[in-house]
Scaffold this active site. Structure first.
Site, PDB file in Angstrom:
ATOM      1  N   GLY A  35      11.642  13.256  58.116  1.00  0.00           N
ATOM      2  CA  GLY A  35      10.431  14.091  58.133  1.00  0.00           C
ATOM      3  C   GLY A  35       9.225  13.216  57.876  1.00  0.00           C
ATOM      4  NE  ARG A  36       4.399  17.397  56.724  1.00  0.00           N
ATOM      5  CZ  ARG A  36       5.228  18.401  56.455  1.00  0.00           C
ATOM      6  NH1 ARG A  36       6.294  18.204  55.689  1.00  0.00           N
ATOM      7  NH2 ARG A  36       4.995  19.601  56.936  1.00  0.00           N
ATOM      8  CB  ILE A  37       8.375  11.356  52.817  1.00  0.00           C
ATOM      9  CG1 ILE A  37       7.313  12.303  52.222  1.00  0.00           C
ATOM     10  CG2 ILE A  37       8.604  10.164  51.882  1.00  0.00           C
ATOM     11  CD1 ILE A  37       7.720  13.014  50.941  1.00  0.00           C
ATOM     12  NE  ARG A  86      16.665  19.992  57.726  1.00  0.00           N
ATOM     13  CZ  ARG A  86      15.691  20.902  57.704  1.00  0.00           C
ATOM     14  NH1 ARG A  86      15.900  22.108  58.139  1.00  0.00           N
ATOM     15  NH2 ARG A  86      14.505  20.602  57.222  1.00  0.00           N
ATOM     16  CB  ALA A 119      14.726  12.853  48.530  1.00  0.00           C
ATOM     17  NE  ARG A 120      12.910  18.214  44.462  1.00  0.00           N
ATOM     18  CZ  ARG A 120      11.677  17.726  44.559  1.00  0.00           C
ATOM     19  NH1 ARG A 120      11.466  16.417  44.531  1.00  0.00           N
ATOM     20  NH2 ARG A 120      10.636  18.541  44.658  1.00  0.00           N
ATOM     21  CD  GLU A 170      13.853  14.696  38.352  1.00  0.00           C
ATOM     22  OE1 GLU A 170      12.752  15.194  38.075  1.00  0.00           O
ATOM     23  OE2 GLU A 170      14.123  14.202  39.449  1.00  0.00           O
ATOM     24  CG  HIS A 193      10.095  13.304  39.996  1.00  0.00           C
ATOM     25  ND1 HIS A 193      10.932  14.393  40.115  1.00  0.00           N
ATOM     26  CD2 HIS A 193       9.368  13.283  41.150  1.00  0.00           C
ATOM     27  CE1 HIS A 193      10.719  14.991  41.283  1.00  0.00           C
ATOM     28  NE2 HIS A 193       9.767  14.328  41.924  1.00  0.00           N
ATOM     29  N   GLY A 197       6.872   9.663  42.387  1.00  0.00           N
ATOM     30  CA  GLY A 197       6.544   9.571  43.825  1.00  0.00           C
ATOM     31  C   GLY A 197       5.106   9.933  44.148  1.00  0.00           C
TER      32      GLY A 197
HETATM   33  C1  DGY Z   1       7.371  17.086  45.364  1.00  0.00           C
HETATM   34  O1  DGY Z   1       6.263  17.215  45.870  1.00  0.00           O
HETATM   35  O2  DGY Z   1       8.310  17.812  45.675  1.00  0.00           O
HETATM   36  C2  DGY Z   1       7.528  16.029  44.332  1.00  0.00           C
HETATM   37  O3  DGY Z   1       8.840  15.714  44.092  1.00  0.00           O
HETATM   38  C3  DGY Z   1       6.863  16.439  43.045  1.00  0.00           C
HETATM   39  O4  DGY Z   1       5.636  15.873  42.977  1.00  0.00           O
END
Ligand code: DGY
Length: 339
Positions: A161-163, A183, A257-258, A287, A305, A307
């Site tokens: 995706g974008r990131i 995806r 990401a997660r 987390e 976290h 990002g």
């Molecule tokens: C998001 O944007 O989902 C980041 O993980 C939280 O800043």
């Protein structure tokens, strides 16, 4: 709050840069969380009964319990963050609450942080800094603390995706080869290939290749694997013990990401046995708890976290949530509607 003020109530569950809080206060009666403590499930359930617009972020778990009351006042959850896995969308939808997120504005900073983790792990920067601080550095020696050069390595991006695409652009500038799976591959392929071609021409370096790969093939043929997929039931432990086993022994895993995408226990064990070389993590399964086995390892970089954690981006995220809230007030279509 002033009792004669009839404007809608917006509840900001966490503190935001002053510009954001002031901008909300221009348009809403604003309830803040002055101590900035994480909100409990009960706090959030109460908030949905008391405010018109809830402005939560990733630290606020809005599960079915939060939506259980019959007397919910909230009409919009204007989430600050692109990820919305902490909100039970079905429960929100059943309660007639719209949900928005804040895409785009955090793409560059999150991609930058991903590159920072790639550099930190490949060049062993965390370890290097620790030994300087420990007073054990004895000066330069030709074979001291050697890392890997990024140029020529293959970066495998999971989630395009974008990131993921922004990371690919940056990686090409470092001379890396890029491959990906996503995806929405079918829709993004043309765009991604055009982007990659533009970069290849500009930089005369290896272009991204968009061949349709399986996850397994990507894991086994990449030097560095970077995760950029959303957290869904489908992606839970996407990187489990058997998939980690496919990564090269010299391989590096990056996750901005997660946390739920990775089986942390399996990763810790692969890092400690040398089954893979290193990992760079900005997100965790539980987390802010981090698997204790990870904390004990030298070959993992652990960030809290970060990002999107710049003043510019956190301001832009807060203002984007406000934009959605104002569209709701005006009865107009929501710019970033998730449901
Ligand atoms: C998001 O944007 O989902 C980041 O993980 C939280 O800043």
């Amino acid at each position: 709050m002033n009792n004669t003020d009839q404007r809608p109530v917006a509840y900001l569950t966490r503190r935001y840069p002053a510009v954001v809080e002031a901008a909300f206060a221009e348009h809403f009666r604003v309830a803040l969380n002055p101590d900035d403590t994480p909100r409990s499930a009960d706090d959030l359930a109460r908030a949905l009964q008391e405010c018109d617009v809830l402005v939560p972020t990733v630290s606020d778990v809005l599960n079915a319990h939060a939506f259980a009351a019959n007397t919910l006042r909230t009409k919009l959850i204007a989430n600050v963050g692109v990820g919305f896995n902490h909100v039970d969308l079905l429960a929100a939808q059943r309660a007639g609450i719209a949900v928005t997120n804040t895409p785009d504005v955090l793409t560059d900073d999150t991609a930058d942080l991903t590159i920072a983790l790639i550099l930190m792990t490949a060049r062993r920067l965390g370890e290097g800094e620790r030994l300087v601080r420990a007073g054990t550095w004895r000066g330069l020696a030709p074979t001291f603390h050697l890392g890997r050069s990024l140029r020529g390595l293959t970066l495998g991006i999971v989630g395009y995706g974008r990131i993921g695409q922004a990371v690919a652009q940056r990686a090409v500038a470092f001379g890396m080869r890029v491959q990906w799976i996503g995806r929405t591959m079918a829709q993004t392929e043309a765009q991604a290939m055009a982007q990659a071609r533009a970069h290849a021409t500009e930089q005369s370096s290896p272009a991204a290749t968009g061949a349709a790969l399986s996850l397994e093939a990507l894991l086994s043929s990449s030097d560095i694997v970077s995760l950029h997929a959303p957290a869904t039931p489908h992606t839970h432990h996407l990187i489990n013990a058997s998939r980690i086993a496919l990564i090269k022994r010299s391989g590096i895993l990056i996750n901005t990401a997660r946390g739920s995408l990775v089986d942390e226990a399996a990763l810790a064990s692969a890092l400690s046995s040398g089954q893979i070389a290193a990992a760079g993590l900005d997100v965790y399964e539980h987390e802010p708890q981090i698997h204790p086995a990870l904390l004990a390892l030298e070959n993992v970089v652990l960030l809290p976290h970060l990002g999107s954690a710049t003043l510019e981006t956190r301001t832009a995220m807060g203002l984007r949530a406000l934009e959605n809230a104002l569209l709701w007030v005006a009865g107009q279509p929501l710019r970033d509607r998730v449901i």
